[in-house]
Design an enzyme around this catalytic site. Structure first.
Site, PDB file in Angstrom:
ATOM      1  N   PHE A 105      12.219  -5.894   0.582  1.00 28.03           N
ATOM      2  CA  PHE A 105      11.210  -6.586  -0.224  1.00 28.03           C
ATOM      3  C   PHE A 105       9.987  -5.698  -0.335  1.00 28.03           C
ATOM      4  O   PHE A 105       9.405  -5.295   0.673  1.00 28.03           O
ATOM      5  CB  PHE A 105      10.808  -7.927   0.407  1.00 28.03           C
ATOM      6  CG  PHE A 105       9.813  -8.668  -0.442  1.00 28.03           C
ATOM      7  CD1 PHE A 105      10.251  -9.531  -1.439  1.00 28.03           C
ATOM      8  CD2 PHE A 105       8.450  -8.482  -0.275  1.00 28.03           C
ATOM      9  CE1 PHE A 105       9.338 -10.193  -2.259  1.00 28.03           C
ATOM     10  CE2 PHE A 105       7.532  -9.140  -1.085  1.00 28.03           C
ATOM     11  CZ  PHE A 105       7.979 -10.002  -2.077  1.00 28.03           C
ATOM     12  N   ASP A 116       6.910   1.347   3.853  1.00 28.00           N
ATOM     13  CA  ASP A 116       6.167   0.174   3.407  1.00 28.00           C
ATOM     14  C   ASP A 116       5.846  -0.685   4.629  1.00 28.00           C
ATOM     15  O   ASP A 116       6.676  -1.452   5.102  1.00 28.00           O
ATOM     16  CB  ASP A 116       7.025  -0.589   2.390  1.00 28.00           C
ATOM     17  CG  ASP A 116       6.386  -1.903   1.943  1.00 28.00           C
ATOM     18  OD1 ASP A 116       5.389  -2.327   2.557  1.00 28.00           O
ATOM     19  OD2 ASP A 116       6.901  -2.505   0.984  1.00 28.00           O
ATOM     20  N   LYS A 173      -1.778  -7.117   3.645  1.00 26.44           N
ATOM     21  CA  LYS A 173      -1.669  -8.321   4.488  1.00 26.44           C
ATOM     22  C   LYS A 173      -2.650  -8.312   5.669  1.00 26.44           C
ATOM     23  O   LYS A 173      -3.849  -8.454   5.463  1.00 26.44           O
ATOM     24  CB  LYS A 173      -0.228  -8.470   4.977  1.00 26.44           C
ATOM     25  CG  LYS A 173       0.720  -8.942   3.863  1.00 26.44           C
ATOM     26  CD  LYS A 173       2.079  -9.277   4.433  1.00 26.44           C
ATOM     27  CE  LYS A 173       3.076  -9.687   3.373  1.00 26.44           C
ATOM     28  NZ  LYS A 173       3.084 -11.128   3.158  1.00 26.44           N
ATOM     29  N   THR A 224      -9.269  -0.696 -12.611  1.00 30.82           N
ATOM     30  CA  THR A 224     -10.661  -1.170 -12.704  1.00 30.82           C
ATOM     31  C   THR A 224     -11.328  -1.220 -11.336  1.00 30.82           C
ATOM     32  O   THR A 224     -12.413  -0.693 -11.138  1.00 30.82           O
ATOM     33  CB  THR A 224     -10.728  -2.577 -13.343  1.00 30.82           C
ATOM     34  OG1 THR A 224     -10.183  -2.499 -14.651  1.00 30.82           O
ATOM     35  CG2 THR A 224     -12.164  -3.072 -13.443  1.00 30.82           C
TER      36      THR A 224
END
Lengths: 484, 484
Positions: free
Chosen positions: A202, A311, A342, A366
């Protein structure tokens, strides 16, 4: 000119009703209604016409919640070993964070948000240094902040693609031909490159992240995807010591599949530019890889000129008993990129110096992160160090894992595959519906926990989760198992 | 039990040095050094080893900045008509926002961040109602919050894909075959669908957003993309009244291209499920489409069963003289999806009821937005309404546009194509390098502005930008043009 005290008094902002924010943990869980209770259901009804509620489980009273305890809209007090979605490092309303949140740099970063890529705050480099450089994985220094785990993964993959194509050009920046063809999405400017992911992985829910995500079909269905390779990830039997031969074969099979997939995609002129992997496949069911597996995987990446992305969105931040889960692998050289979010509050990734993108506006957006999150992380890191929370988590984790083994011995017909690292842990139920029934029972006994994968339960407590909390946890788990 | 006053005194948080946050606007710009000055350069040097600085222009003192004025690290005070990247609705450190930022729901939402998809705050529906429902585009009600413009666009496209495939299944949720094939990324579960974008468009920088973005090659080069159709967008000549025939032909040519691309991709079994379009192509160079163009585009989408997504990330929030730029088109029925972010602080999108995704965890991620941003928007909306800022912006915008026409008359050899809506405006220079030299001159005369597209300058002031600011703006623009 007023004296400092008078000046402060003059401009003091009304911190209204701060008394309403809880300042101490309850002694244990307490239930007033079924969870979710009538108040939660009422709010859900109100919310539904305005905003989807399909996945809402319970509404939370964030002012009453404190430490490891979440208080819901009905006043139910639950011991939280799930910490939202593994995303609260110090639990709820940590007093040091509450105090920090009223200082001017928090206020200004909140109400006057900078576009960090172009007009950063004066104090942004200091914030990076204190919040991120100070916890950088061994051997890594440069970091890029982003807003969340998915945007961090997207930009980690972009960094890998840019490096891969720069190499193809002999180290040169994009030439005129590359720029012109990129503009109309043709080769070589828009390259046919891929990222290799794993079964059960995931990495987020953007279309690209979903292309390397394979945890649950419902996340992927109806969404177009890149045709990128997905390799087998090891599936171990526990306890590890009793299943060495089987598990070693799992590693071998997975690594063979990785090599075959790389070759296959190369043959299709669809080169693998990056491998992305989680230390613990979390959403996919808390599947671990061995240090030997990851060492070999890193070697395969290096041998093939492929960027090795780890990851750590769910595992970074100390819960495994180290700030970074990949530290447990004892690699000779760090991963090329380490992604976080997280529990580390801001998203982002650390990267090796050779991956630095030299041209402006290529890794850009941005906001490029959010200093109000960075400053919060700075305070979190300060508290972690001051209170020695990583070492404490290691000790609490050892106690937790021994309790988990005992629980499994006592309920061996109902649970299996007890596993974990630090206070991160999981166990399996016979099937999905049994697991779901168990979660519901545990919650209604006062333990807020969450499932993962097909039939697993995962534990993701905060760093202020201590031995007394472990005892309460296992007391409830035992009760819930007896009721099952 | 303490009385309320005593209780508050007891727990009063030290709001430290709030005196350091500016509380008034300077009377005008003032320069102490060249911009960027030595202090900015020094900070950049410090930051470079830790975090890329390739696109950093200047470091900002966010405590000294106020209203329309940005104060940089060297103490230069610049009138800001760019507002970071068109992302500050009320300028810097608006007192109502500063005050709001110390209330308990801000503090708790900041330090105990909820996973909004599963465990939202009690007051989340009220926040949505006050911050978003209250400004919903006419005819739209349901909204989905997200973290930024890109994630909002990604999820708007996902929503379109899900709806499109649900239709193919006769309105049914994914069946077993769809789920099984999605898991291994094969059809029908992983469909061959596309999104139609436009030349010059900008929708973000994730791989998927880049696939429908075509503003600048450097953003896209070396990054793999989906093979999705890109149609021609009108390119008008100004003033509009003098170029009607030419501009109408532009509309016609673009609409024809859209229809051809839809047919072409259908033929390739790669159906267009959504059209995504900006009211003003901003990053691409401030290109407008006419109301007639957008009406026709909406009709083409409807006729072909395609979701019509209007990306108002840069235009939403009042700068055009309406809360939503698409309101100026007077559509009979609202767009299917309207995406927002930037000046509206939280990302997200409004959608028509038929697009509601009925199954949980399909439109989902860890945070699903951020209540600290939502509560800030709530206060922004309150201030906008209380101070009638949309109507004021309309009036200030009329004055601005007339001044812009006058400026162009006075410098017709150097600037052309003056255009705008509300206080959003742009003008063109003969080429890219002249534009860049001009921007540098204007900044060093005290006007913080920014380019877009190949050779345009764009104006994106805040909603507290007033007539006196317009006068200062044009005084500097005139001076800078004379120096050019």
């Amino acid at each position: 000119m007023l004296c400092r005290a008078a000046r402060q008094a003059q401009v003091a902002l009304p911190v209204r009703n701060v008394a309403s924010i809880a300042t101490a943990e309850p002694s244990g869980p307490s239930l007033k209604t079924k969870v979710p209770g009538p108040a939660s259901m009422e709010i859900k009804k109100k919310m539904d016409p305005l905003h989807q509620t399909t996945s809402v489980r319970v509404f939370v009273d964030f002012e009453k919640s404190f430490g490891n305890y979440m208080v819901d809209a009905d006043g139910n007090t639950l011991l939280d070993v799930y910490t939202q979605i593994s995303s609260l490092p110090l639990g709820y309303n940590h007093p040091d964070l509450v105090k920090a949140a009223t200082s001017p740099h928090f206020i200004t970063s909140l109400v006057s948000r900078p576009a960090l890529g172009s007009f950063p705050r004066n104090d942004f480099p200091d914030g990076i240094s204190r919040a991120l450089t100070s916890i950088a994985p061994k051997g890594l220094k440069a970091v890029q902040t982003m807003l969340c785990g998915t945007s961090a993964n997207e930009n980690a993959m972009k960094t890998a693609f840019i490096w891969y194509m720069t190499n193809r050009r002999g180290g040169n920046p994009p030439d005129q031909k590359a720029l012109e063809t990129a503009f109309v999405q043709k080769q070589p400017g828009t390259p046919r490159l891929s990222v290799l992911g794993f079964q059960g992985a995931f990495h987020g829910r953007s279309l690209t992240a979903l292309s390397v995500t394979r945890s649950k079909a419902i996340h992927k269905v109806d969404i177009p995807a890149f045709d990128w390779p997905i390799a087998k990830f090891p599936r171990y039997k526990y306890p590890l010591v009793d299943n060495k031969a089987y598990n070693d074969a799992q590693d071998k099979e997975s690594l063979k599949d990785v090599q075959e997939k790389i070759a296959e995609w190369k043959k299709k002129d669809h080169d693998v530019a990056a491998i992305i992997v989680e230390p613990i496949q979390s959403e996919g069911g808390d599947h671990y890889g061995s240090p030997a597996f990851f060492k070999q995987l890193q070697k395969i990446a290096a041998d093939n000129g492929i960027v090795f992305i780890v990851d750590e969105v769910q595992t970074g931040g100390g819960g495994t008993g180290d700030m970074w889960a990949h530290s447990h692998w004892n690699l000779d050289s760090p991963p090329d990129i380490v992604v976080f979010s997280k529990k580390l509050i801001t998203g982002g990734y650390f990267y090796k110096e050779h991956l630095r993108v030299k041209e402006g506006y290529r890794i850009y957006n941005t906001w490029m992160g959010d200093p109000s999150k960075l400053f919060l992380l700075e305070k979190v890191v300060e508290v972690i160090k001051r209170d020695d929370l990583i070492n404490k988590t290691k000790l609490v984790g050892e106690y937790f894992q021994s309790q988990l083994q005992e629980l499994q011995s006592n309920h061996s017909s109902k649970i299996s595959q007890a596993r974990g690292l630090g206070t991160y842990a999981a166990m399996d139920f016979p099937d999905s519906s049994t697991r779901d029934r168990f979660v519901d029972k545990a919650i209604n006994l006062g333990l807020h926990c969450g499932g993962c994968g097909e039939k697993s339960l995962r534990f993701r407590p905060s760093l202020v989760y201590d031995k007394p909390h472990v005892d309460i946890t296992f007391d409830i788990l035992d009760k819930a198992l007896r009721q099952l």
